[in-house]
Write an enzyme that holds these catalytic residues in place. Structure first.
Site, PDB file in Angstrom:
ATOM      1  N   CYS A  41     -42.994   5.456  17.943  1.00 20.58           N
ATOM      2  CA  CYS A  41     -42.391   6.833  18.882  1.00 20.58           C
ATOM      3  C   CYS A  41     -41.622   6.039  20.762  1.00 20.58           C
ATOM      4  O   CYS A  41     -41.192   4.725  20.268  1.00 20.58           O
ATOM      5  CB  CYS A  41     -43.195   7.838  19.012  1.00 20.58           C
ATOM      6  SG  CYS A  41     -44.638   6.630  20.385  1.00 20.58           S
ATOM      7  N   CYS A  97     -44.102   3.304  22.237  1.00 19.71           N
ATOM      8  CA  CYS A  97     -44.542   2.315  21.263  1.00 19.71           C
ATOM      9  C   CYS A  97     -43.660   1.599  21.944  1.00 19.71           C
ATOM     10  O   CYS A  97     -43.655  -0.369  22.212  1.00 19.71           O
ATOM     11  CB  CYS A  97     -44.639   2.760  19.461  1.00 19.71           C
ATOM     12  SG  CYS A  97     -45.223   3.385  18.929  1.00 19.71           S
ATOM     13  N   ASP A 148      -8.596   8.735  18.920  1.00 18.33           N
ATOM     14  CA  ASP A 148      -7.720   7.480  18.591  1.00 18.33           C
ATOM     15  C   ASP A 148      -6.047   8.320  17.878  1.00 18.33           C
ATOM     16  O   ASP A 148      -6.051   9.471  17.556  1.00 18.33           O
ATOM     17  CB  ASP A 148      -8.641   6.644  17.112  1.00 18.33           C
ATOM     18  CG  ASP A 148      -7.473   5.984  16.275  1.00 18.33           C
ATOM     19  OD1 ASP A 148      -7.348   5.339  16.625  1.00 18.33           O
ATOM     20  OD2 ASP A 148      -7.636   6.384  15.235  1.00 18.33           O
ATOM     21  N   ASP A 167     -11.054   6.475  13.496  1.00 13.82           N
ATOM     22  CA  ASP A 167     -11.657   6.513  11.366  1.00 13.82           C
ATOM     23  C   ASP A 167     -11.759   5.203  11.575  1.00 13.82           C
ATOM     24  O   ASP A 167     -11.782   4.559  10.053  1.00 13.82           O
ATOM     25  CB  ASP A 167     -10.925   7.541  10.973  1.00 13.82           C
ATOM     26  CG  ASP A 167      -9.072   6.527  10.948  1.00 13.82           C
ATOM     27  OD1 ASP A 167      -8.984   6.144  12.294  1.00 13.82           O
ATOM     28  OD2 ASP A 167      -8.397   7.003   9.920  1.00 13.82           O
ATOM     29  N   ASP A 199     -12.111   1.430  15.539  1.00 16.59           N
ATOM     30  CA  ASP A 199     -12.473   2.547  17.110  1.00 16.59           C
ATOM     31  C   ASP A 199     -14.333   1.977  16.475  1.00 16.59           C
ATOM     32  O   ASP A 199     -14.840   3.172  18.070  1.00 16.59           O
ATOM     33  CB  ASP A 199     -12.385   4.088  16.570  1.00 16.59           C
ATOM     34  CG  ASP A 199     -10.596   4.035  15.694  1.00 16.59           C
ATOM     35  OD1 ASP A 199     -10.019   3.800  17.140  1.00 16.59           O
ATOM     36  OD2 ASP A 199     -10.584   4.744  14.562  1.00 16.59           O
TER      37      ASP A 199
END
Length: 740
Positions: free
Chosen positions: A30, A33, A431, A633, A637
């Site tokens: 977590c 930690c 994009d 995509d 990017d």
């Protein structure tokens, strides 16, 4: 070997006297930690900064130069965790996730028999398992499968803090201990109420949440591995004794690398011999191949066309373009998701309060009432009703149901931080190529000087019949669609960077760019004004000339464009209707970018932007106070997707973009962007509602239990009711329907 993402020795100092180490940390569960590891590292003499990334289970440490990282590793070990210099990004984490899944399945199998009697009660069945079988099954889950929670809870206690694991241990241990007490208490018949099913179910469901969290963490390392695969593992180096293939990390600056047709360039460099056209779309966003001749720069990872190139290496290792993109992705992803820390933050206060209330209940009833047996039961009731069953279910059930409903609509939500921020998005950056457009050129217009359009198309198709160039493919597709037949050209010659030459029906035809026409003695701008108009519209223009006689004469012109997707305008309009601002960021030329922006109604457009600049623009937009979602995509990017508050990737693009994003659209439909934001908003809303009800049961139930109004049986029922309500609330997400 791909890109060297980490070394087995300290990295070279970026500033005099400083060194940066990258450590792999094992054992964190977590955010608390991660905080303890950071504090342990900062206590090492000479260390100036330490940043622990829980998602990738890594630590980046900077300090004065040292001989090795042994003191850092020792400090992490002393804090209760394991550390090593990072050299492998994926295998250990993937193996741990797979092991967790096996434990989830085993725990579910062992827990199911304990739940069956409880599930049968509404139907009038009163049977139950043999008490010793119950004890055996519950013990196996509690102390075998659940041992990891005890280990993590012990670490939290040593650090004088609380976490989710400590809540799990307290609650399940209380339920288990009470069950054993009822089973073995003196004078009893062993048939008293037991809570074995509660303790085992909590262990199983919380472990399921840990597995889901592990899957999310693994996606960050997959992004970096995908980037590394963009370049080949070896390079062909030209030397005095001939060409030889060597591992990529053996290539030095100044080496001459041979890039054969159809292969990826392994290094950044300068072309010193040869001509070709190179596909750099994955790196720069340019939709069309780029001509490379003597002196042209080439980027590692670009795909070579039909020509042989000799490239003198200018950058290797961390200095290469792809390595810098890797660094940008790592840096942008080195952030902590608040939604993953919410329960831990509350638990740090909740746990000691519950323990104090339970102890106070025990002492009050024992000292005041004089009945220590009642005191024990009431104290246990407090612990049982405070068992974090609903807390363990709140996030994973909403996540599973919500993401399942979204997945059926083609939306994959992978990032918890995206869930938290989606409802606050104020700006979506798109994009262009492959995201809002089809990503491939289409022949839209052509005009013959003599007015015979079919004859012009026939001649152009014949000349392009042997080419794999995207523009040639578009011409041939148009000819086929119009049922235009032709005889392939002869004596075809590619003129690198300019066009193609050949003989069609006895005529010497030349097709290509404006520069090619100028070289033939023609001025295309003055010969055909329509071409100028097409160029102003952002289209790519090619000319066809007849060079049989001198001077050559223009035959016709062709215009190509990367068409806007059919759903793009409606997608942008939906975002605008929600009050969300849109920005177009593209590496393409200004005319093409501005044309797409006009068609879609996007007022803010940034063109000719490099990958690093995309991330910088996104960062600047965030600095303005915008909550930014980036949609893309391609590899170019990836840094921007990681730098944005929410990254949204098209699955029609590259694996790199998808792994760098928190949300993936399984279809190349821009209309899914608004759907994704809505799905994320609804899912995160359910998580918040679930957490509210989980704590509300405790706020109401704990005081009642402490005051003696709830015995452990009722407390167990209330705890189960809290779980049922959380699950039922999450299941309402299945009824979600997108606005379309």
């Amino acid at each position: 070997m791909g890109i060297a993402l980490a070394a087995s020795t300290p990295q070279q100092p970026t500033t005099p006297g400083e060194t940066t180490w990258s450590l792999a940390i094992v054992g964190m569960t977590c955010a608390s930690c991660a905080g303890r590891v950071e504090k342990a590292l900062l206590r090492v003499p000479g260390i100036e900064t330490a940043s622990v990334n829980l998602a990738t289970e890594t630590a980046s440490v900077t300090g004065r130069s040292r001989a090795d990282a042994a003191p850092l590793i020792a400090a992490v070990h002393a804090a209760g965790y394991s550390a090593s210099l990072k050299s492998d990004l994926s295998a250990p984490a993937e193996e741990r996730v797979d092991r967790t899944l096996h434990l989830v399945i085993l725990s579910a199998v062992l827990t199911a028999p304990l739940l069956l009697p409880m599930l049968a009660m509404p139907f009038g069945a009163t049977w139950r398992l043999d008490r010793w079988i119950e004890l055996a099954l519950a013990s196996a889950v509690q102390f075998g499968i659940g041992s990891r929670f005890y280990v993590a809870a012990w670490k939290a206690l040593r650090a004088r803090s609380g976490n989710m694991d400590l809540l799990v241990v307290i609650g399940t241990s209380a339920a288990y201990a009470l069950s054993v007490y009822e089973l073995l208490r003196p004078g009893g018949d062993g048939m008293g109420h037991r809570y074995f099913e509660a303790s085992a179910t909590v262990i199983t469901l919380v472990l399921l949440g840990k597995w889901l969290e592990g899957r999310s963490k693994r996606s960050t390392t997959l992004a970096l591995r995908a980037l590394g695969r963009l370049r080949p593992a070896t390079a062909v180096v030209r030397a005095a004794d001939g060409d030889r293939s060597v591992p990529l990390d053996h290539v030095q600056v100044g080496d001459v690398v041979v890039v054969r047709p159809g292969t990826q360039c392994p290094v950044d460099g300068i072309v010193i011999d040869g001509t070709s056209e190179v596909d750099e779309s994955l790196i720069t966003g340019e939709s069309l191949p780029v001509a490379k001749t003597l002196g042209a720069a080439i980027i590692g990872g670009a795909v070579n066309g039909s020509g042989l190139l000799l490239v003198r290496t200018t950058a290797t290792g961390g200095a290469s373009t792809l390595s810098r993109i890797v660094a940008l992705v790592e840096s942008a992803q080195a952030k902590k998701a608040p939604v993953q820390r919410l329960v831990d933050r509350v638990s740090a206060v909740f746990v000691p309060i519950v323990l104090a209330i339970a102890l106070g209940t025990f002492l009050a009833w024992g000292l005041v009432g004089g009945d220590w047996a009642v005191a024990v039961l009431d104290a246990v009731a407090v612990l049982v009703i405070a068992c974090p069953c609903a807390l363990g279910l709140a996030t994973p059930t909403a996540l599973m149901v919500g993401t399942g409903a979204a997945a059926r609509r083609g939306i994959l939500i992978k990032d918890a931080e995206a869930l938290e921020l989606a409802h606050r998005v104020t700006l979506v950056a798109f994009d262009k190529t492959g995201t809002l457009t089809e990503g491939r050129p289409v022949l839209t217009d052509f005009a013959a000087v003599d007015g015979d359009a079919d004859a012009l198309l026939r001649a152009m198709a014949a000349l392009q019949s042997g080419s794999e160039h995207p523009l040639a493919t578009s011409v041939l597709a148009t000819a086929k669609a119009r049922d235009v037949t032709f005889v392939p050209a002869t004596s075809i010659t590619a003129v690198a960077g300019l066009g193609v030459a050949g003989v069609v029906a006895g005529r010497a035809l030349r097709a290509g760019s404006a520069r090619y026409m100028l070289a033939l003695g023609l001025d295309p701008a003055t010969l055909d004004a329509r071409a100028t108009a097409w160029q102003h519209e952002g289209k790519t223009v090619s000319w066809l000339a007849d060079a049989t006689d001198v001077p050559a004469r223009l035959v016709g012109t062709f215009a190509f464009e990367d068409r806007v997707k059919a759903t793009a305008r409606a997608a942008v309009d939906r975002l605008h209707a929600k009050g969300i601002r849109t920005v177009l960021i593209t590496g393409d030329q200004a005319a093409a970018g501005e044309r797409v922006a006009r068609v879609l109604g996007i007022a803010d457009v940034r063109c000719e932007v490099l990958p690093q600049e995309k991330a910088a623009i996104v960062t600047a937009l965030r600095a303005e106070g915008q909550v930014v979602a980036m949609v893309g995509d391609g590899v170019n990017d990836a840094p921007a997707l990681a730098a944005a508050d929410i990254g949204i990737a098209m699955s029609t693009g590259t694996d790199v973009a998808m792994h760098a994003a928190g949300i993936t659209l399984m279809r190349g439909d821009p209309g899914l962007v608004a759907d994704a934001l809505e799905a994320s908003t609804r899912t995160y809303a359910k998580i918040r509602q679930n957490l509210f009800w989980a704590f509300a049961y405790n706020v109401v139930g704990i005081p009642l239990a402490a005051l003696g109004f709830l015995n452990p049986i009722i407390a167990g029922g209330a705890m189960a009711l809290s779980s049922v309500s959380v699950i039922a609330n999450a299941l309402r997400l299945r009824n979600w329907k997108d606005e379309r």
